[in-house]
Enzyme design. Sequence first.
Site, mmCIF file in Angstrom:
data_model
loop_
_atom_site.group_PDB
_atom_site.id
_atom_site.type_symbol
_atom_site.label_atom_id
_atom_site.label_comp_id
_atom_site.label_asym_id
_atom_site.label_seq_id
_atom_site.Cartn_x
_atom_site.Cartn_y
_atom_site.Cartn_z
ATOM 1 N N GLY B 149 0.735 -1.209 -0.031
ATOM 2 C CA GLY B 149 -0.108 0.099 -0.028
ATOM 3 C C GLY B 149 0.865 1.268 0.215
ATOM 4 O O GLY B 149 2.032 1.114 0.370
ATOM 5 N N CYS B 150 0.126 2.277 -0.270
ATOM 6 C CA CYS B 150 1.077 3.718 -0.497
ATOM 7 C C CYS B 150 1.860 4.115 0.973
ATOM 8 O O CYS B 150 2.763 4.315 1.082
ATOM 9 C CB CYS B 150 0.131 4.703 -0.964
ATOM 10 S SG CYS B 150 -1.297 4.833 -0.307
ATOM 11 N N TYR B 151 0.838 3.967 2.115
ATOM 12 C CA TYR B 151 1.327 4.402 3.113
ATOM 13 C C TYR B 151 2.212 3.340 3.682
ATOM 14 O O TYR B 151 3.364 3.599 4.418
ATOM 15 C CB TYR B 151 -0.049 4.482 4.240
ATOM 16 C CG TYR B 151 -0.769 5.606 4.101
ATOM 17 C CD1 TYR B 151 -0.397 6.689 4.403
ATOM 18 C CD2 TYR B 151 -2.233 5.420 4.187
ATOM 19 C CE1 TYR B 151 -1.446 7.704 4.236
ATOM 20 C CE2 TYR B 151 -3.177 6.187 3.896
ATOM 21 C CZ TYR B 151 -2.520 7.498 4.214
ATOM 22 O OH TYR B 151 -3.567 8.635 4.141
ATOM 23 N N ALA B 154 5.588 4.065 2.452
ATOM 24 C CA ALA B 154 6.376 5.334 2.974
ATOM 25 C C ALA B 154 6.948 4.915 4.490
ATOM 26 O O ALA B 154 8.086 5.313 4.654
ATOM 27 C CB ALA B 154 5.267 6.341 2.973
ATOM 28 N N GLU B 242 2.197 12.066 -0.113
ATOM 29 C CA GLU B 242 1.771 11.479 0.985
ATOM 30 C C GLU B 242 3.006 11.986 1.982
ATOM 31 O O GLU B 242 4.110 12.169 1.623
ATOM 32 C CB GLU B 242 1.777 10.051 0.808
ATOM 33 C CG GLU B 242 1.012 9.208 1.652
ATOM 34 C CD GLU B 242 0.624 7.903 1.094
ATOM 35 O OE1 GLU B 242 -0.400 7.815 0.409
ATOM 36 O OE2 GLU B 242 1.370 6.910 1.602
#
Lengths: 346, 346, 346, 346
Positions: B149-151, B154, B242
């Site tokens: 996932g994107c989060y 990061a 983000e």
Amino acid sequence: MDKLKIGILGASGYTGADLMRLLAEHSHADLQVLTANSHAGKPLGEVYPHLARLGLPDLIKNEDADWSALDVVFCGLPHGTSQEVIATLPESVKVIDLSADFRLRNVDTYATWYGHEHRAPELQPSAVYGLTEHYRDDIKDARLVACPGCYPTAALLLLLPLMKAGQIYPEDLIIDAKSGVTGAGRSLKEQNLFSEVADALHPYGVASHRHAPEIEQELSVAAGTDVLVNFTPHLIPMNRGEFLSVYAKLGAGADARSVRETLKSAYADEPFVQVAEEGVIPATRHVRGSNYVIVAANEDRLPGRVILFSTLDNLVKGSSGQAVQNMNVMFGFDETLGLTQQPMFP
Amino acid sequence: MDKLKIGILGASGYTGADLMRLLAEHSHADLQVLTANSHAGKPLGEVYPHLARLGLPDLIKNEDADWSALDVVFCGLPHGTSQEVIATLPESVKVIDLSADFRLRNVDTYATWYGHEHRAPELQPSAVYGLTEHYRDDIKDARLVACPGCYPTAALLLLLPLMKAGQIYPEDLIIDAKSGVTGAGRSLKEQNLFSEVADALHPYGVASHRHAPEIEQELSVAAGTDVLVNFTPHLIPMNRGEFLSVYAKLGAGADARSVRETLKSAYADEPFVQVAEEGVIPATRHVRGSNYVIVAANEDRLPGRVILFSTLDNLVKGSSGQAVQNMNVMFGFDETLGLTQQPMFP
Amino acid sequence: MDKLKIGILGASGYTGADLMRLLAEHSHADLQVLTANSHAGKPLGEVYPHLARLGLPDLIKNEDADWSALDVVFCGLPHGTSQEVIATLPESVKVIDLSADFRLRNVDTYATWYGHEHRAPELQPSAVYGLTEHYRDDIKDARLVACPGCYPTAALLLLLPLMKAGQIYPEDLIIDAKSGVTGAGRSLKEQNLFSEVADALHPYGVASHRHAPEIEQELSVAAGTDVLVNFTPHLIPMNRGEFLSVYAKLGAGADARSVRETLKSAYADEPFVQVAEEGVIPATRHVRGSNYVIVAANEDRLPGRVILFSTLDNLVKGSSGQAVQNMNVMFGFDETLGLTQQPMFP
Amino acid sequence: MDKLKIGILGASGYTGADLMRLLAEHSHADLQVLTANSHAGKPLGEVYPHLARLGLPDLIKNEDADWSALDVVFCGLPHGTSQEVIATLPESVKVIDLSADFRLRNVDTYATWYGHEHRAPELQPSAVYGLTEHYRDDIKDARLVACPGCYPTAALLLLLPLMKAGQIYPEDLIIDAKSGVTGAGRSLKEQNLFSEVADALHPYGVASHRHAPEIEQELSVAAGTDVLVNFTPHLIPMNRGEFLSVYAKLGAGADARSVRETLKSAYADEPFVQVAEEGVIPATRHVRGSNYVIVAANEDRLPGRVILFSTLDNLVKGSSGQAVQNMNVMFGFDETLGLTQQPMFP
């Protein structure tokens, strides 16, 4: 009833503009003096066209104003300058300072964080910290009220009752803050240009923002011990609004529900502070343009911790609105006078 | 060298669009199949006018595609559906899944967080977690790669090296995340309307966001113990980007400097991960539209703690860019192929 | 004085929300009925959290309301539906319609532009066009007031006095309009998603927008001849605000100055219409959130032509504000009651 | 093939930044000199962190650069200064000027609109107007290319073929333009602050914008007669993008279809100019970040008139992209080199 004769020192900033917007709806306000040294001589409508129709006086220099005829002066000058100018005002004029100049009770702390010696140390002892809901009785009788910073207002309304009640623990308090760009004022800085800010975000003042010692000062009083906080603000591409996500350790026996109940009972009679019900998530748009604050408590998946939120409009409850609220307290008006405008959404 | 024959399942979402944007600059990519069940029969330019000039095939239904002729398929379908459709693809086709369907190694954890039984449990054991910098060797030989996932991308690029090195402590980890609106996709929901989001911000998925268990899964491996995190995302009025502000306890003997050095040595040879120098604050605009990630470590005023940052473009390194990076690894290309576009600022 | 008993049909749209915001400051308004068929049964605060504190009644279905007890109903239903529902209201209730259903005097023109036969043709003859400044006397005695569209309000306040005075020529009139996204309402359409609209702009309804015949209807009356206009609206990434740039041919002997004077004398006594001085350029932010309109005339470098501007807040003077203004006229209140809020800037 | 040795005069503006972004993808570009007098001595990454990873040279003063070793220099200095500095460059260096200093063929017209005498009148006759698609042959052999303004690029690509073909009439041409804020550059002006621009719009330079004479100069050549235009730009709260809505009188026998066909045949072989099909409405997001232009023709309800659109990214095709395109032409490269990046949406 007679109207108050009011002056604004430094009327050309955004807080000055919002003061005028709010006072236009205040039945007992008569704006008689507006100063703005860099715009002296201009009609207000040249600096703020959206206020042109109010028929307010032209902008003049600080030194050209006749303060003695006024009842109260709002001061929106830069820090340091506020101290100098306020020290020259006649004793008969009440002063509501929106700058940072009289917020820190200890003039040494002031010097450390603001980079220069306090310029009116003799006034500091008489200054009352203007967090209305928590210092109302002192504000009533004050001559000089130091309105809290926007972030401290949001943080302290949330945290003071919890700290006092032992619902949260005075260590390891993490305040992740997000603010719209008006918090930076109308000054010409590259980082405030539209193209730098739009469609983007970044933190600033990391571990060095001047609102941290202000938050710590008041929390320390409440906790009865020195409190240090992590305060990390972020700049958000929006005009107004401030949102604090606070990550706290629960005190003995406390949980999200007891935290919420503590807040509810602390603010049961307050017209401007609202406690979100369980499961309701506040948003900056729920308070935009208004003097309302919303605080909330949510369960954390981490044991022994709680997730807290606080949101307000930095130009209203975080600045000009709270200043008007303090004026109402100082002069015995209904505290909500001029402050009943509902949030503007969208 | 021959070009890869590529398909995209669910090409009408924003991740599909960004995949096409990136692959248009990839010298070995030949997009042959684009599916989008709700738009089947339409030319791509009707759904994405900005890509009309690429001469790509019309959109068709999943069930009308001839998968056997392809080398690799990117899957951007909703969770659950991805499992069903991927299970039907010929073994000869490599699969890069951008959905959440194969990220959680434990299918029971999947069922708990996604609300339904896993629909292709037999495939799960062979799925490789596609965090390129940390699973590169596994990705090389994988048939099915589950892009993070994107989060989590990061968070994990920031935290994995620190956790492995004992620079941070596996308890009390607080991840305050901020994301642009594309993270929510192109689906029609009231909360994604311009007038709901613009000039405003709010948290969402408080203590319940599905990216939390994904972050915890990988951190637990690194820490050698079960890790639980506070993960609190906020919706920001911007398209892309983000930003994670992570508040962590320092491990024994660690400080901001040693944390920074640990990150630098972990990523010294990585083309897409950058470690900010001391005092340099990252911003989403520094990576907008690119596959770069910036991580940073800052001193906290709270003793024994550190302030960490991580920022990326959720549609690129957080999704489509990392997927292309994985394709490059799987097929032995230079890992940066198609991914050298610099950030777009302003 | 007694308060008016008020209902809102279709309270869950943005115009409904802004009506409630404005009426909260109106000393003679008592909101008793709020309908919203798709949200019936919900407390208002669930649909509009920013209005939760007003203590307004829960949302109910149109058919469950008791209309007979009310003095006036605002109608914010979709076109077609407004006609059907308004036709069922008791004769004793005054109706202020914010939809398009009774704006076009000719029901055939309505059918042509709205795609269906008029559903309450018997009511049309008694409907008064609610452009307050130009139809005040008719509005005073009306039972059914059809509030103008947002674009027609901006266009007609600017052009009607000029057309009547022969200051502009009724041919070749070009109206380039720009609007914020709230003009599209709260409905779920892909083109209104944040990520589609932000950091972008495009025209829409080119040569086919339904506000064109409405503008033409009123200009034709003023000109005494059939007027056709070019009306080209554009969607702008902002919440509120509408700006019209009108390119017109000057009538015989007219110039920018005479045009300005004509506007000034037409609106000398109007509280909400302002004429910009020579060289002052209006902006949407000068009226945001308020009921004010600013109109302006500027010299064109093209001989025999003039550049005209008109700006208002589409949700206030372009919709809910003008509706309240009409209510004030219909019930003999001071016309500015509830409408004195100053613009909010920033 | 050897790489071109390239310098940028005035690299700290937004056009400088976008030049560097584009040239980073250009296989024959070697950036050797970057000047920025107010930032001399700084590494580029301090002024533009998003470009820090490119390994470009530090910023130096104009006067400290060794120009003789370069093949070509891009000049992004303010008007007036460009003339002065370009006049000092060695004859061996080709110059691509992005400022306004050599766009107007008549130095008297320059003096009138820019407020000072031309400072390099001897160079003006040799300057070629760098509208690539229309002056390609001249650009090939030029030493000094004057890149058009962003608005003139959008206007002329749309209007030149129509004017030449008699499809539109050279009188009464109305150009309503909308631009993102990067058009104003990175300079510190109050009107470019986020809080002034966000959620708002206004016209500027009404009947006085300096791009008007530039548009008129080229249209006059095409029309064979002096052309005067109404050019009215508006500032839009977005970073990039420019949109022109042009209201024109049709030439004898012309209609929207013949206009569209004229555009299609004029640009049939052009890689960067696209003509929208009937009914397709362009939007700035369809070209964001790319070197593409979209032009379109639509029927007007007003008889004898046509509605024309043109959109581009002001920093790319409107400035840096067109400059790179011209470099490609001047040095015999494929014209699309470094310019194939697709638009970034969202």
